[in-house]
Scaffold this active site. Structure first.
Site, PDB file in Angstrom:
ATOM      1  N   LYS A 124     -49.178 -18.030 -26.932  1.00  0.00           N
ATOM      2  CA  LYS A 124     -49.888 -16.825 -26.499  1.00  0.00           C
ATOM      3  C   LYS A 124     -49.047 -15.563 -26.685  1.00  0.00           C
ATOM      4  CE  LYS A 124     -53.049 -18.986 -23.196  1.00  0.00           C
ATOM      5  NZ  LYS A 124     -54.016 -19.338 -24.194  1.00  0.00           N
TER       6      LYS A 124
ATOM      7  N   ASP B  85     -62.975 -23.432 -26.936  1.00  0.00           N
ATOM      8  CA  ASP B  85     -62.809 -23.756 -28.360  1.00  0.00           C
ATOM      9  C   ASP B  85     -64.157 -24.143 -28.966  1.00  0.00           C
ATOM     10  OD1 ASP B  85     -60.019 -23.397 -28.223  1.00  0.00           O
ATOM     11  OD2 ASP B  85     -59.697 -25.484 -27.668  1.00  0.00           O
TER      12      ASP B  85
ATOM     13  N   THR C 106     -60.864 -17.090 -26.660  1.00  0.00           N
ATOM     14  CA  THR C 106     -60.996 -18.010 -25.540  1.00  0.00           C
ATOM     15  C   THR C 106     -60.522 -17.263 -24.292  1.00  0.00           C
ATOM     16  OG1 THR C 106     -58.883 -18.948 -26.236  1.00  0.00           O
ATOM     17  CG2 THR C 106     -60.868 -20.164 -26.844  1.00  0.00           C
ATOM     18  N   GLY C 107     -60.921 -17.756 -23.123  1.00  0.00           N
ATOM     19  CA  GLY C 107     -60.793 -17.029 -21.871  1.00  0.00           C
ATOM     20  C   GLY C 107     -59.453 -16.431 -21.524  1.00  0.00           C
ATOM     21  N   THR C 108     -58.442 -17.260 -21.360  1.00  0.00           N
ATOM     22  CA  THR C 108     -57.134 -16.757 -20.948  1.00  0.00           C
ATOM     23  C   THR C 108     -56.561 -15.837 -22.009  1.00  0.00           C
ATOM     24  OG1 THR C 108     -56.788 -18.837 -19.760  1.00  0.00           O
ATOM     25  CG2 THR C 108     -54.859 -17.439 -20.108  1.00  0.00           C
TER      26      THR C 108
ATOM     27  N   SER D  92     -62.087 -20.674 -21.066  1.00  0.00           N
ATOM     28  CA  SER D  92     -60.753 -21.117 -21.458  1.00  0.00           C
ATOM     29  C   SER D  92     -60.906 -22.302 -22.412  1.00  0.00           C
ATOM     30  CB  SER D  92     -59.979 -21.528 -20.206  1.00  0.00           C
ATOM     31  OG  SER D  92     -58.697 -21.984 -20.542  1.00  0.00           O
ATOM     32  N   GLY D  93     -59.975 -22.448 -23.357  1.00  0.00           N
ATOM     33  CA  GLY D  93     -60.060 -23.516 -24.361  1.00  0.00           C
ATOM     34  C   GLY D  93     -60.358 -24.889 -23.794  1.00  0.00           C
TER      35      GLY D  93
ATOM     36  N   HIS E  15     -57.162 -31.172 -24.925  1.00  0.00           N
ATOM     37  CA  HIS E  15     -58.401 -30.941 -25.674  1.00  0.00           C
ATOM     38  C   HIS E  15     -58.157 -30.929 -27.191  1.00  0.00           C
ATOM     39  CE1 HIS E  15     -56.584 -27.023 -25.037  1.00  0.00           C
ATOM     40  NE2 HIS E  15     -57.367 -26.489 -25.950  1.00  0.00           N
TER      41      HIS E  15
ATOM     42  N   HIS F  29     -52.666 -21.413 -28.098  1.00  0.00           N
ATOM     43  CA  HIS F  29     -52.200 -22.363 -27.085  1.00  0.00           C
ATOM     44  C   HIS F  29     -51.168 -21.679 -26.190  1.00  0.00           C
ATOM     45  CE1 HIS F  29     -53.426 -26.062 -29.660  1.00  0.00           C
ATOM     46  NE2 HIS F  29     -54.418 -25.604 -28.940  1.00  0.00           N
TER      47      HIS F  29
END
Length: 152
Positions: free
Chosen positions: A23, A71, A45-47, A65-66, A98, A19
């Site tokens: 990060k 996710d 996940t993307g970022t 991205s989540g 999410h 999250h």
């Protein structure tokens, strides 16, 4: 449900998720374990994946991205037996839009019995385990038997 087994390979497929407020902690963990992690296949996940690759140079297979479905993509890979370990530094102090996806991801990791680290201490335990870089048999649901019983 009946169980069967599968073998986690010595070269693990590791999913990395964090999250926003976690990060930096995950980046620090990956950086401090770069030699070990470089020997494995990383997914994220993307970022998170892009930040890890930029900071370490380690190749990372990036999902969305989540909040955009990443996710769920990681969860699908877990259900397909294509992820062997999950390192998910989630933020216990802040809700995310999410949250249902987060719960589903953690549920799938539990259903399919893969090792999961939710914080630095647990991630350190996993990566320092003698089983980290060796084959390991795990018990998993026997989905084919489950399906066969439901179709009778």
């Amino acid at each position: 449900m009946e169980m069967t087994t599968r073998t986690l390979p010595s070269r693990k497929r590791i999913a990395l998720v964090a999250h926003d407020h976690r990060k930096q902690a995950l980046l620090e963990w990956v950086s401090s374990n770069k030699p070990q992690l470089s020997e494995h296949q990383l997914y994220a996940t993307g970022t998170t994946g892009n930040l890890i690759h930029s900071a370490t140079g380690i190749p990372v297979h990036c999902m969305l991205s989540g909040p955009m479905g990443g996710d769920q993509q990681v969860g699908a890979l877990i259900a397909e037996g294509k992820i062997d370990m999950l390192v998910f530094f989630w933020d216990p102090l802040n809700a995310v839009p999410h949250d249902p996806d987060v719960k589903a991801l953690l549920r799938l990791a539990t259903v399919w019995n893969i090792p999961v680290a939710n914080n630095r201490a647990t991630a350190d335990f996993l990566i320092s385990s003698p089983m980290f870089a060796t084959e390991m048999r795990i018990a998993i649901p026997d989905y084919q038997r489950y399906l066969n019983e439901r179709l009778i």
